[in-house]
Design an enzyme around this catalytic site. Structure first.
Site: not given
Ligand code: NAP
Ligand code: SF4
Length: 680
Positions: A344, A217, A167, A313, A337, A169, A255-257, A178, A342
């Site tokens: 971990c 490892r 990884e 893991a 898992c 290290y 880790h930098e890949a 590299r 998110q």
């Molecule tokens: P969000 O992350 O809060 O994003 C909402 C988006 O809408 C932002 O881009 C915001 O940008 C825009 N927005 C907010 N109010 C607005 C308004 N009144 N008019 C127009 N645009 C508006 O919400 P989400 O995408 O629905 O996700 C919900 C939750 O699920 C979040 O906590 C997110 O982290 C989680 N989630 C995570 C992932 C992941 O990949 N980890 C995937 C799906 C969902 P502007 O205000 O700049 O326009």
């Molecule tokens: Fe797996 Fe980490 Fe997601 Fe838990 S938080 S499901 S350990 S990737």
């Protein structure tokens, strides 16, 4: 034990250790070393996994000297007076019948501290700290320090050590051109670059004898320019064997890949073919790692002959009982898992204690100890079978409460039902499977297609009512929002075929990114691993430099033109996961998704979306405009329940819709169930 898992549960003797099965609980940074009570919390974490049946545990990395610390305050073992602290960890693990080895980690140029060393003074692209070139005398001292650390680990009761040489290290930095541009005996030729790790192995053997267990490892696929190819990796593996290593564990990617190696987008067992190449070269056992999250995948790797052992893991964060459940034929009860990172890795990189999205108790065993069955069972109504309602219902019925779970839809899952439709996020199916199996196991009374009102709840004589009805998409008041071109993300996930060729997505949060990925995904006849290798430029023979393809395939143009919009200025994807956001950004860029920010929405009409940017008005033509603009609480009951006598609780999106994700929803459900349990 199920017959189909015959190899997984076959005993194996490796060096001086006899192990009951082929599963090693892999090393993880937990962040517990930075808590107030690190050793007791670590002990509780490992003890629970040992009780869960795992044969061999590898600890998180422990530095052999100050220079090797990954960050100030991280765990180190370089003085005899530290030994007793580590005994706090080894004793309960042994009492539970498992073996435990300590990983020795010298962070090299990845160290987040001022005095960091590396073979050459070349800064890593992922670390702001500049390393200095380690001197010849310091290298000799480092060899001593590794041997001293191994000896102290033996005194602390560890059954052996794992040397981390992958990884990117310190040890890996020596073996790769590299990062190693020295022209003394520690750099240049293959022999010189591999001298340090091999000298360390020999020094430990000399000090501790042939019975001391040493696992190495090594880096197999480096996935960076200037990394070695599979032939050099095979050659190094044979040298490790000759130097006295008992088991080779195979690391993938630095880790930098800029290639994902453990995220959800990586297919299961995507790299076991590379482990197979190392196994061909040596006679000692070899372990496969990365994206092995189910018993079935683990068994397949063994059956294919790619590996002798599985190094898993994160599955042990998700479920401490993984091994026992599998062995007893209950693998459908394993909380898998889902490789979301998110709670971990994202937590770790945000300087928080590690946990797990699907199991918030992980690394919090002393905060959420196992609760005894209640002697005052309550009759509880839960409204909403999304992540929060499900997590609460299962935990509370485990404690012996009588739970009725009302869901207005025809199936459980809530927002999780959208997530699992996104290509690359199919692992969410595992979570839905687990919830359903647990509802059945703990006999939760699930009422689907049932929209309850306050009257029914009052008449039901419940002791408590839990509102977990989640969220609804935010409604926008842009002029023309009722135009038939406008769709909610829920409508699109249910019927994507209705979406036209030119698409505008309003909102670039997690769901906006998911939506852009969903609408630009193209199907392929290749296997998932072939597609992954092509998409990310991995040479499937391993012969390319660093395991990279010399002519990476170009991504095919998707059938839809997608534009992602946000009102704010600045980088897109800031709210995505710290360790996974970059993957989604690269994927969307490759598919030609346009990203436009720093704008205002003016109106929607039959021509498309009208915006204003830099004081200029313009039309973005579109067949469809999809709203992914966040959420609001969905709460139809609070008002009508205001006069009832029962206690009403709110969890998940009903409590707080802002920044709610599955991890928060599940944590909310578990916390409430615990608070009820602890009140008994
Ligand atoms: P969000 O992350 O809060 O994003 C909402 C988006 O809408 C932002 O881009 C915001 O940008 C825009 N927005 C907010 N109010 C607005 C308004 N009144 N008019 C127009 N645009 C508006 O919400 P989400 O995408 O629905 O996700 C919900 C939750 O699920 C979040 O906590 C997110 O982290 C989680 N989630 C995570 C992932 C992941 O990949 N980890 C995937 C799906 C969902 P502007 O205000 O700049 O326009
Ligand atoms: Fe797996 Fe980490 Fe997601 Fe838990 S938080 S499901 S350990 S990737």
């Amino acid at each position: 034990m199920s017959k189909s898992h015959s190899l997984l549960f076959s005993e194996i003797k490796i060096g001086s250790l006899t192990l009951p099965n082929r599963i090693i609980m892999g090393s993880m940074h937990t962040g517990l070393d930075h808590t107030d009570d690190p050793y007791n919390r670590l002990a509780a974490f490992y003890e629970e996994r040992a009780k869960g049946g795992v044969g061999l545990i590898v600890t998180g990395g422990v530095a052999p000297n100050e220079q090797g610390l990954i960050s100030p305050g991280a765990t180190i073992l370089n003085k005899p007076e530290q030994v007793d602290s580590y005994r706090i960890i080894t004793e309960p693990v042994h009492a539970a019948g498992s073996k435990i080895i300590m990983q020795i980690l010298h962070a090299g140029r990845y160290a987040k501290q001022a005095d960091l060393v590396a073979p050459s003074a070349i800064r890593s692209p992922i670390n702001k700290f500049e390393p200095r070139e380690i001197s010849h005398d310091e290298i000799l001292q480092t060899i001593e320090d590794f041997a001293n650390c191994a000896e102290l680990s033996q005194k602390a009761g560890f059954d052996g050590v794992e040397l981390l040489g992958s990884e990117g290290y310190f040890l890996n930095e020596f073996t790769a051109e590299r990062t190693n541009q020295r022209n003394d005996k520690w750099g240049g030729s293959f022999e010189n670059r591999t001298r340090l790790p091999l000298e360390i192995v020999r020094a430990i053997r000399r000090k501790l004898g042939s019975d001391f267990f040493i696992q190495y490892r090594m880096s197999v696929l480096e996935l960076v320019e200037g990394g070695w190819n599979i032939e050099e990796a095979q050659r190094f593996a044979t040298e490790l064997e000759s130097a006295g290593v008992d088991l080779i564990n195979t690391g993938i990617g630095w880790h930098e890949a800029s290639i994902p190696t453990i995220a959800m987008d990586v297919p299961r067992a995507a790299f076991s073919w590379a482990t197979g190449k190392i196994k061909e070269a040596v006679n000692i056992p070899v372990a496969a790692a990365n994206r092995i999250n189910t018993v079935e995948v683990a068994e397949e790797i063994l059956q294919r002959g790619d590996a002798d052992m599985l190094y898993m893991a994160r599955p042990f964060l998700a479920d401490s009982d993984f091994v026992n459940k599998a062995k007893e034929g209950h693998s459908n009860e394993i909380n898998s898992c889902i490789a979301c990172n998110q709670s971990c890795l994202d937590n770790l990189f945000n300087n928080k204690t590690v946990s797990c999205l699907v199991n918030p108790r992980a690394c919090h065993e002393t905060v959420y100890p196992p609760l005894p069955a209640t002697d005052k069972p309550q009759k509880i109504a839960v409204i909403g079978a999304g992540a929060a309602g499900l997590a609460f219902s299962i935990e509370a019925s485990k404690q012996g409460h009588n739970i009725t779970l009302f869901e207005s839809g025809s199936t459980i899952g809530g927002q999780l039902l959208h997530a699992h439709k996104v290509p690359g996020k199919e692992e969410f199916d595992e979570l839905l499977r687990y919830f359903q199996v647990m509802l059945d196991k703990y006999t939760v009374n699930l009422q689907l297609n049932c929209r309850v009102d306050a009257g029914q709840l009052e008449a039901g004589n419940f002791d408590a009512i839990i509102l977990a009805s989640g969220i609804k998409p935010r409604e926008l008041d842009i002029p023309g929002i009722k135009n038939s071109k406008v769709l909610s993300y829920e409508q699109v996930f249910s019927a994507p075929e209705k979406v036209g060729q030119r698409v505008i997505i309003i909102g670039a949060g997690g769901i906006g990114f998911d939506m852009a990925g969903f609408l630009t995904h193209s199907k392929s006849n290749d296997t998932p691993v072939q597609t992954f290798n092509k998409n990310w430029g991995i040479d499937p023979t391993g012969l390319g430099e660093g395991g990279l393809a010399s002519n990476p395939a170009k991504t095919e143009k998707p059938s839809r033109d997608v534009t992602l919009l946000q009102r704010k200025a600045g980088r897109f994807g800031k709210t995505l996961g710290k360790t996974t956001g970059w993957i989604h950004q690269i994927e969307l860029q490759k598919r030609g998704v346009q990203m436009i920010g720093d704008l205002n929405y003016l109106k929607i009409d039959d021509a498309g979306l009208h915006i204003e940017q830099d004081g200029k008005k313009q039309l973005l033509p579109a067949d469809n405009i999809i709203i992914c603009a966040g959420q609001e609480s969905q709460d139809e009951l609070t008002e009508s329940l205001s006069n009832i006598t029962q206690q009403v609780y709110r969890i998940g999106g009903v409590k707080e819709a802002r920044e709610l994700d599955a991890a928060q929803a599940i944590r909310d459900g578990i916390q409430l169930a615990y608070s009820l349990g602890l009140k008994q």
